[in-house]
Design an enzyme around this catalytic site. Sequence first.
Site, PDB file in Angstrom:
ATOM      1  N   TYR A 133     -14.696   3.733   8.732  1.00 12.28           N
ATOM      2  CA  TYR A 133     -13.233   3.688   8.897  1.00 12.28           C
ATOM      3  C   TYR A 133     -12.875   4.407  10.097  1.00 12.28           C
ATOM      4  CZ  TYR A 133      -8.359   5.305   7.698  1.00 12.28           C
ATOM      5  OH  TYR A 133      -7.156   5.388   7.794  1.00 12.28           O
ATOM      6  N   ASP A 184      -2.913 -13.497   3.563  1.00 14.72           N
ATOM      7  CA  ASP A 184      -4.337 -12.680   3.988  1.00 14.72           C
ATOM      8  C   ASP A 184      -4.582 -12.546   5.282  1.00 14.72           C
ATOM      9  OD1 ASP A 184      -6.884 -11.908   4.089  1.00 14.72           O
ATOM     10  OD2 ASP A 184      -7.819 -13.902   3.134  1.00 14.72           O
ATOM     11  N   GLY A 232       0.874  -1.039  -0.011  1.00 17.44           N
ATOM     12  CA  GLY A 232      -0.019   0.100  -0.025  1.00 17.44           C
ATOM     13  C   GLY A 232       0.858   1.362   0.084  1.00 17.44           C
ATOM     14  N   GLN A 233       0.154   2.333   0.356  1.00 15.61           N
ATOM     15  CA  GLN A 233       0.682   3.635  -0.111  1.00 15.61           C
ATOM     16  C   GLN A 233       1.898   4.206   1.209  1.00 15.61           C
ATOM     17  OE1 GLN A 233      -1.497   7.005   1.166  1.00 15.61           O
ATOM     18  NE2 GLN A 233      -0.327   8.645  -0.024  1.00 15.61           N
ATOM     19  N   ILE A 292      -1.602  -8.958   0.316  1.00 18.96           N
ATOM     20  CA  ILE A 292      -2.700 -10.111  -0.301  1.00 18.96           C
ATOM     21  C   ILE A 292      -2.468 -10.169  -1.629  1.00 18.96           C
ATOM     22  CG2 ILE A 292      -4.044  -7.837  -0.798  1.00 18.96           C
ATOM     23  CD1 ILE A 292      -5.650 -10.885   0.415  1.00 18.96           C
ATOM     24  N   LYS A 351     -10.956   2.656  13.182  1.00 19.66           N
ATOM     25  CA  LYS A 351      -9.581   3.088  13.933  1.00 19.66           C
ATOM     26  C   LYS A 351     -10.019   3.496  15.621  1.00 19.66           C
ATOM     27  CE  LYS A 351      -7.050   2.867  10.498  1.00 19.66           C
ATOM     28  NZ  LYS A 351      -5.780   1.858  10.859  1.00 19.66           N
TER      29      LYS A 351
HETATM   30  N1  SER Z   1      -6.060   9.326   4.386  1.00 21.87           N
HETATM   31  C1  SER Z   1      -7.159   8.620   4.965  1.00 21.87           C
HETATM   32  C2  SER Z   1      -8.287   8.714   4.428  1.00 21.87           C
HETATM   33  O1  SER Z   1      -8.392   9.645   3.542  1.00 21.87           O
HETATM   34  C3  SER Z   1      -7.325   9.056   6.437  1.00 21.87           C
HETATM   35  O2  SER Z   1      -6.616   8.245   7.527  1.00 21.87           O
HETATM   36  O3  SER Z   1      -8.986   7.855   4.614  1.00 21.87           O
END
Ligand code: SER
Length: 315
Positions: A142, A52, A11-12, A35, A146
């Site tokens: 999300y 996974d 990922g980023q 993954i 978190k």
């Molecule tokens: N960069 C993330 C998002 O935009 C925030 O944690 O979902």
Amino acid sequence: MSYVLVIGAGGQIGTELVLALRKKHGKHQVVAADIKTECPPLLSSGPYVQMDVLNRDAVRNYIIYKEFDEIYLLAALLSATAEKNPDFAWRLNMEGLITILNLAKEGHVKKVFWPSSIAVFGPSTPLDNTPQTTVMEPTTVYGISKLAGERWCEYYHTKFGVDVRSIRYPGLISYKSPPGGGTTDYAVDIFYKAKAGKPFKSFLKEDTMLPMMFMDDAIRATLEIMDAPKKAIRIRSAYNLAGISFTPKQLSEAIQKIIPSFQITYCPDFRQQIADTWPNSIDDSQATHDWNWKHQFDIDAVARIMLKKVNLNNF
Ligand code: SER
């Protein structure tokens, strides 16, 4: 020298974190896990394993066999994607964390890093210079995941002595690996359009201010919090972390200093509602106090580096 596993390495954040950790510990010491079946090209300098995180038994067996010193768990769905698939987002963002925290509790890994986000805050949070400890009523899947994750991290530390450390990342701006599915992604996409000489249509309004950070600062923060002495880490939920705050309009003006012909238009979509509930700016004095955090990159430096480095073939 530590033996390290990065889950969600494709990922980023994962991509750049693996590269930084390999520089620090040696390339064979840092296993990248994702993954994806094929190892992403940028991670081919060292070991790679397909994983996974929802396959708990496989994850447990692998980690118990390898006995890592540090695990960085980055596999997650971000804010915009999570809204489209709430059940899966909750499972992915939570179950992986519990699996790793249990492994740490059982002594199979010494230190855990797990990323939190500015998404833990919500509309009832003070939006300017948001304090470390404040009202937290996130309205996105999300953000809820978190915030719950933060509570689990603190719980496992207090109850079982697990050495878990976390940061509430702001929106992250990078050129090596693209973000996926976040509300702050516009601040990366804009550079590809600008460099290609095209106008940019922003999915956030011109005056939506959000906390942001250049990836080099975010990676350095991650390495620094993990290197800090155990007793310095007094917050075991997640630390506020601030870099720069700007609006789409301010970012476009920074780009126009370099490319005067650059044009931006505004066409807000569902991500505007998410952004409206997040802070404008963050108070990170606790991170500064506990482990000497200080960001380096300002908006003009970010614009300059991004316009130079983004590779249009990646878009
Ligand atoms: N960069 C993330 C998002 O935009 C925030 O944690 O979902």
